[in-house]
Design a protein around this motif. Structure first.
Motif, PDB file in Angstrom:
ATOM      1  N   LEU A  28      54.797  33.246 -27.439  1.00  0.00           N
ATOM      2  CA  LEU A  28      54.402  32.043 -26.936  1.00  0.00           C
ATOM      3  C   LEU A  28      55.610  31.192 -26.527  1.00  0.00           C
ATOM      4  CD1 LEU A  28      51.544  31.149 -29.008  1.00  0.00           C
ATOM      5  CD2 LEU A  28      51.224  31.953 -26.801  1.00  0.00           C
ATOM      6  N   PRO A  29      56.733  31.057 -27.277  1.00  0.00           N
ATOM      7  CA  PRO A  29      57.851  30.306 -26.752  1.00  0.00           C
ATOM      8  C   PRO A  29      58.577  30.746 -25.813  1.00  0.00           C
ATOM      9  CG  PRO A  29      58.437  31.370 -28.826  1.00  0.00           C
ATOM     10  CD  PRO A  29      56.937  31.690 -28.324  1.00  0.00           C
ATOM     11  N   GLY A  30      58.551  30.347 -24.371  1.00  0.00           N
ATOM     12  CA  GLY A  30      59.253  31.072 -23.381  1.00  0.00           C
ATOM     13  C   GLY A  30      58.647  31.884 -22.443  1.00  0.00           C
ATOM     14  N   PRO A  31      59.333  32.126 -21.341  1.00  0.00           N
ATOM     15  CA  PRO A  31      58.612  33.011 -20.299  1.00  0.00           C
ATOM     16  C   PRO A  31      58.414  34.334 -21.014  1.00  0.00           C
ATOM     17  CG  PRO A  31      60.414  31.698 -19.380  1.00  0.00           C
ATOM     18  CD  PRO A  31      60.399  31.542 -20.977  1.00  0.00           C
ATOM     19  N   PRO A  32      57.701  35.246 -20.875  1.00  0.00           N
ATOM     20  CA  PRO A  32      57.240  36.507 -21.387  1.00  0.00           C
ATOM     21  C   PRO A  32      58.291  37.532 -20.916  1.00  0.00           C
ATOM     22  CG  PRO A  32      55.354  35.403 -20.483  1.00  0.00           C
ATOM     23  CD  PRO A  32      56.332  34.861 -19.896  1.00  0.00           C
ATOM     24  N   PHE A  33      58.869  37.308 -19.906  1.00  0.00           N
ATOM     25  CA  PHE A  33      59.817  38.471 -19.399  1.00  0.00           C
ATOM     26  C   PHE A  33      61.064  38.560 -20.467  1.00  0.00           C
ATOM     27  CE2 PHE A  33      60.967  34.742 -16.634  1.00  0.00           C
ATOM     28  CZ  PHE A  33      62.279  34.577 -16.801  1.00  0.00           C
ATOM     29  N   THR A  34      61.280  37.372 -20.825  1.00  0.00           N
ATOM     30  CA  THR A  34      62.592  37.211 -21.662  1.00  0.00           C
ATOM     31  C   THR A  34      62.539  37.770 -23.175  1.00  0.00           C
ATOM     32  OG1 THR A  34      61.823  35.239 -22.702  1.00  0.00           O
ATOM     33  CG2 THR A  34      63.236  34.607 -20.649  1.00  0.00           C
ATOM     34  N   HIS A  35      61.454  38.166 -23.643  1.00  0.00           N
ATOM     35  CA  HIS A  35      61.157  38.687 -25.067  1.00  0.00           C
ATOM     36  C   HIS A  35      59.798  39.675 -25.006  1.00  0.00           C
ATOM     37  CE1 HIS A  35      58.885  34.836 -24.869  1.00  0.00           C
ATOM     38  NE2 HIS A  35      58.114  35.625 -25.493  1.00  0.00           N
ATOM     39  N   GLN A  36      60.172  40.863 -24.138  1.00  0.00           N
ATOM     40  CA  GLN A  36      59.086  41.898 -24.017  1.00  0.00           C
ATOM     41  C   GLN A  36      59.179  42.834 -25.282  1.00  0.00           C
ATOM     42  OE1 GLN A  36      59.513  43.872 -20.216  1.00  0.00           O
ATOM     43  NE2 GLN A  36      59.223  42.116 -19.067  1.00  0.00           N
ATOM     44  N   GLN A  37      57.769  43.010 -25.978  1.00  0.00           N
ATOM     45  CA  GLN A  37      57.782  44.132 -26.747  1.00  0.00           C
ATOM     46  C   GLN A  37      56.617  44.993 -26.651  1.00  0.00           C
ATOM     47  OE1 GLN A  37      56.923  41.717 -30.763  1.00  0.00           O
ATOM     48  NE2 GLN A  37      58.141  40.165 -29.953  1.00  0.00           N
ATOM     49  N   THR A  38      56.867  46.187 -27.161  1.00  0.00           N
ATOM     50  CA  THR A  38      56.087  47.232 -27.177  1.00  0.00           C
ATOM     51  C   THR A  38      54.732  46.828 -27.841  1.00  0.00           C
ATOM     52  OG1 THR A  38      57.803  48.772 -27.133  1.00  0.00           O
ATOM     53  CG2 THR A  38      55.682  49.639 -27.386  1.00  0.00           C
ATOM     54  N   PRO A  39      53.585  46.852 -26.853  1.00  0.00           N
ATOM     55  CA  PRO A  39      52.341  46.440 -27.701  1.00  0.00           C
ATOM     56  C   PRO A  39      51.806  47.708 -28.620  1.00  0.00           C
ATOM     57  CG  PRO A  39      51.968  46.944 -25.332  1.00  0.00           C
ATOM     58  CD  PRO A  39      53.552  47.084 -25.662  1.00  0.00           C
ATOM     59  N   ARG A  40      51.042  47.497 -29.631  1.00  0.00           N
ATOM     60  CA  ARG A  40      50.343  48.155 -30.609  1.00  0.00           C
ATOM     61  C   ARG A  40      49.271  48.938 -29.821  1.00  0.00           C
ATOM     62  NH1 ARG A  40      47.573  46.452 -35.867  1.00  0.00           N
ATOM     63  NH2 ARG A  40      49.412  45.407 -36.155  1.00  0.00           N
ATOM     64  N   LYS A  41      48.691  48.319 -28.839  1.00  0.00           N
ATOM     65  CA  LYS A  41      47.388  48.911 -27.988  1.00  0.00           C
ATOM     66  C   LYS A  41      47.591  48.440 -26.579  1.00  0.00           C
ATOM     67  CE  LYS A  41      43.607  51.589 -28.786  1.00  0.00           C
ATOM     68  NZ  LYS A  41      43.826  53.075 -29.285  1.00  0.00           N
ATOM     69  N   MET A  42      47.512  49.177 -25.401  1.00  0.00           N
ATOM     70  CA  MET A  42      47.678  48.591 -24.337  1.00  0.00           C
ATOM     71  C   MET A  42      46.748  49.614 -23.092  1.00  0.00           C
ATOM     72  SD  MET A  42      50.965  47.765 -21.940  1.00  0.00           S
ATOM     73  CE  MET A  42      51.786  49.453 -22.320  1.00  0.00           C
ATOM     74  N   VAL A  43      46.429  48.698 -22.446  1.00  0.00           N
ATOM     75  CA  VAL A  43      45.420  49.733 -21.396  1.00  0.00           C
ATOM     76  C   VAL A  43      45.888  49.197 -20.027  1.00  0.00           C
ATOM     77  CG1 VAL A  43      43.279  49.841 -20.126  1.00  0.00           C
ATOM     78  CG2 VAL A  43      43.284  50.136 -22.693  1.00  0.00           C
ATOM     79  N   PHE A  44      45.997  49.850 -18.981  1.00  0.00           N
ATOM     80  CA  PHE A  44      46.685  49.600 -17.657  1.00  0.00           C
ATOM     81  C   PHE A  44      45.373  49.381 -16.668  1.00  0.00           C
ATOM     82  CE2 PHE A  44      48.370  50.912 -13.250  1.00  0.00           C
ATOM     83  CZ  PHE A  44      48.871  49.601 -13.148  1.00  0.00           C
ATOM     84  N   TYR A  45      45.041  48.061 -16.470  1.00  0.00           N
ATOM     85  CA  TYR A  45      43.856  47.566 -15.975  1.00  0.00           C
ATOM     86  C   TYR A  45      43.989  47.897 -14.426  1.00  0.00           C
ATOM     87  CZ  TYR A  45      39.866  44.852 -13.971  1.00  0.00           C
ATOM     88  OH  TYR A  45      38.682  44.449 -13.526  1.00  0.00           O
ATOM     89  N   GLY A  46      45.305  47.680 -14.025  1.00  0.00           N
ATOM     90  CA  GLY A  46      45.829  47.944 -12.894  1.00  0.00           C
ATOM     91  C   GLY A  46      45.425  46.935 -11.533  1.00  0.00           C
ATOM     92  N   GLN A  47      44.880  45.748 -11.725  1.00  0.00           N
ATOM     93  CA  GLN A  47      44.798  44.471 -10.841  1.00  0.00           C
ATOM     94  C   GLN A  47      45.349  43.291 -11.576  1.00  0.00           C
ATOM     95  OE1 GLN A  47      41.307  45.099  -7.880  1.00  0.00           O
ATOM     96  NE2 GLN A  47      40.404  46.353  -9.655  1.00  0.00           N
TER      97      GLN A  47
END
Length: 311
Positions: A1-20
């Protein structure tokens, strides 16, 4: 939450590519994706669910579906000054309102006379009284234009590009001072018949599928079925799977003679061994990746200035 997401990217535990970037075209798949990702949550830690800003019309109905699906303990609703289109999402409102794909509980015929009614609501016989009850934390700003969605779409596009660029930054070696252009990095070679292929957001004729995939941003996914192909490929899926996404890549070239995809990705090799599906969505590679590459002489690949805007 603190700061823009691109500055502290992490590998998610679960992720789906929605594509839109918007779920407007396929809300049912959106809810299926939410269910799939949420099924991984073991309730060992608190979970914060960041909902979309689409809260008008069908967006509000979809939000009610999502609340009904996830049964949160608390809802934080931030109102907009001088805008009354969105009702307070109280437990009663969510309980009785129909969503986009779910039905609300029927209200019994009860006039608000006070006698025999609890706050004007009455449950019919046999109805589940133990429906999930959340606590609504309602925030009403006092200053004008709070939350007005004027440039939100532009900003979200810029932040999305920054996130993609931040992700591609993992392709760079931490030991080298200079940033290497993407065209100088060695891609992985993936045989056509080793991965299934699916374009999510539109119908593409099989004869044109390689034109669509070339120079595209793809989700590197894992479907439970084994990919089997009698020929050299490509393997085309007829439906979009709801499956794990292990990361992303750029298809930087397609070798039609050797039947190979050339893919650039920072996903580690041990995870790449699990990838058996490429999903292509409506997410574009940032323009600066194509036009800002160092060391290219002559025409830039995939970029043209001679474009007829009337087509």
């Amino acid at each position: 939450l603190p700061g823009p997401p691109f500055t502290h990217q992490q590998t998610p535990r679960k992720m789906v590519f929605y594509g839109q970037t918007s779920c407007e075209q396929d809300t049912e798949r959106y809810l299926d994706v939410v269910k799939y990702v949420f099924s991984c949550y073991k309730k060992e830690v608190p979970l914060v669910i960041n909902t979309m800003g689409w809260v008008k019309g069908e967006g509000l109905l979809l939000l009610i579906d999502t609340i009904r699906l996830l049964s949160p303990s608390h809802i934080v609703q931030m109102d907009v000054c001088d805008w009354k289109a969105m009702p307070p999402l109280t437990p009663e409102h969510v309980h009785f309102s129909a969503g986009l794909h779910t039905k609300g509980k029927q209200q019994s015929k009860c006039k608000q006379l006070g006698a025999g009614c609890v706050e004007g609501w009455k449950y019919s016989e046999g109805e589940d009284m133990s429906a999930p009850q959340h606590k609504l934390l309602y925030v009403h700003p006092e200053f004008p234009r709070a939350g007005v969605a004027g440039e939100a779409r532009v900003h979200s596009g810029i932040l999305r590009d920054m996130s993609i660029l931040g992700y591609l930054g993992h392709l760079q070696s931490p030991d080298i001072g200079a940033v290497l252009p993407l065209h100088s990095l060695v891609p992985y070679q993936v045989p056509f018949n080793a991965v299934a292929l699916r374009v999510i957001h539109t119908d593409v004729a099989p004869s044109n599928i390689m034109y669509a995939v070339n120079a595209s941003w793809v989700g590197l996914c894992c479907i439970p079925e084994e990919v089997r192909c009698q020929t050299d490929g490509p393997v085309l899926l007829t439906q979009t799977p709801i499956c794990d996404c292990l990361g992303f890549g750029i298809v930087r070239g397609v070798d039609m003679e050797k039947k190979l995809y050339h893919i650039l990705t920072p996903v580690p090799p041990e995870n790449l061994r699990l990838v058996n599906c490429l999903l292509l969505g409506n997410i574009a590679i940032p323009n600066c990746v194509l036009v800002g590459q160092q060391g290219i002489e002559g025409e830039i690949p995939y970029v043209t200035s001679d474009y007829n805007y009337s087509i």
